[in-house]
Design a protein around this motif. Structure first.
Motif, short mmCIF file in Angstrom:
data_model
loop_
_atom_site.label_atom_id
_atom_site.label_comp_id
_atom_site.label_asym_id
_atom_site.label_seq_id
_atom_site.Cartn_x
_atom_site.Cartn_y
_atom_site.Cartn_z
N ILE A 30 6.51 -3.45 3.97
CA ILE A 30 7.32 -3.80 2.65
C ILE A 30 7.87 -5.12 3.26
O ILE A 30 7.47 -6.40 2.53
CB ILE A 30 8.54 -3.20 2.54
N PHE A 31 8.48 -5.34 4.42
CA PHE A 31 8.79 -6.70 4.79
C PHE A 31 7.42 -7.44 5.04
O PHE A 31 7.50 -8.92 4.71
CB PHE A 31 9.17 -6.43 6.51
N ALA A 32 6.26 -7.12 5.48
CA ALA A 32 5.07 -7.89 5.48
C ALA A 32 4.72 -8.37 4.00
O ALA A 32 4.21 -9.63 3.98
CB ALA A 32 3.99 -7.21 6.05
N LEU A 46 8.21 -11.23 5.23
CA LEU A 46 9.76 -11.16 6.01
C LEU A 46 9.53 -10.40 7.41
O LEU A 46 10.57 -10.12 8.11
CB LEU A 46 10.91 -10.39 5.37
N GLN A 47 8.32 -10.65 7.81
CA GLN A 47 8.02 -9.83 9.38
C GLN A 47 8.75 -10.50 10.36
O GLN A 47 9.10 -9.64 11.16
CB GLN A 47 6.70 -9.46 9.35
N GLY A 48 9.12 -11.81 10.27
CA GLY A 48 9.87 -12.44 11.25
C GLY A 48 11.38 -11.75 11.31
O GLY A 48 12.06 -11.66 12.43
N ASN A 50 0.98 -1.26 -0.07
CA ASN A 50 -0.14 -0.14 -0.16
C ASN A 50 0.89 1.31 -0.03
O ASN A 50 0.65 2.25 0.90
CB ASN A 50 -1.02 -0.09 1.10
N ILE A 51 1.90 1.24 -0.67
CA ILE A 51 2.87 2.33 -0.84
C ILE A 51 2.60 2.69 -2.45
O ILE A 51 2.44 1.86 -3.31
CB ILE A 51 4.21 2.13 -0.54
N PHE A 52 3.36 3.77 -2.87
CA PHE A 52 3.63 4.18 -4.24
C PHE A 52 4.86 3.12 -4.81
O PHE A 52 5.69 3.12 -4.01
CB PHE A 52 3.93 5.67 -4.62
N LYS A 53 5.16 3.12 -5.96
CA LYS A 53 6.25 2.47 -6.39
C LYS A 53 7.42 3.03 -6.41
O LYS A 53 8.40 2.63 -5.82
CB LYS A 53 5.99 1.98 -7.98
N GLY A 95 7.43 2.68 9.41
CA GLY A 95 6.15 1.97 9.07
C GLY A 95 6.04 1.41 7.80
O GLY A 95 5.71 0.47 7.26
N THR A 96 6.98 2.19 6.67
CA THR A 96 6.82 1.73 5.35
C THR A 96 7.72 0.44 5.17
O THR A 96 7.31 -0.39 4.48
CB THR A 96 7.38 2.72 4.49
#
Length: 88
Positions: A52-54, A58-60, A28-31, A47-48
């Motif tokens: 991105i990790f999620a 890669l959230q772990g 949910n971010i711009f390219k 937060g961005t």
């Protein structure tokens, strides 16, 4: 440090065969924001990076940041009062 993080994000995206557009939509971010994060731009918010990790599942890995603060624990231990056998 941010440059290396950005490189690792880009490699993770490429290894998964994901386009920048798909990861930016999932995050949910711009390219352009994803591109800046992959370049290590210091204006990218924490937060961005979390989003991105999620998106890359890669959230772990993100949770491992500063997990083992060895220096902090040593400094804390130096400040702890030491009690002898006869101290009560």
């Amino acid at each position: 440090m941010l440059t290396r993080l950005g490189e690792r994000i880009k490699l993770a995206r490429l290894r998964r065969g994901l386009s920048g557009e798909s990861v930016s939509k999932r995050s949910n971010i711009f390219k352009v924001t994803l591109h800046r994060a992959e370049k290590g731009n210091s204006a990218i918010t924490l937060g961005t990076y979390v989003r991105i990790f999620a998106a890359l599942q890669l959230q772990g890995d993100f949770e491992l940041l500063a997990k083992d603060d060895e220096l902090g624990r040593r400094l804390q231990d130096l400040k702890l009062p030491h009690r002898g056998i006869n101290d009560e």
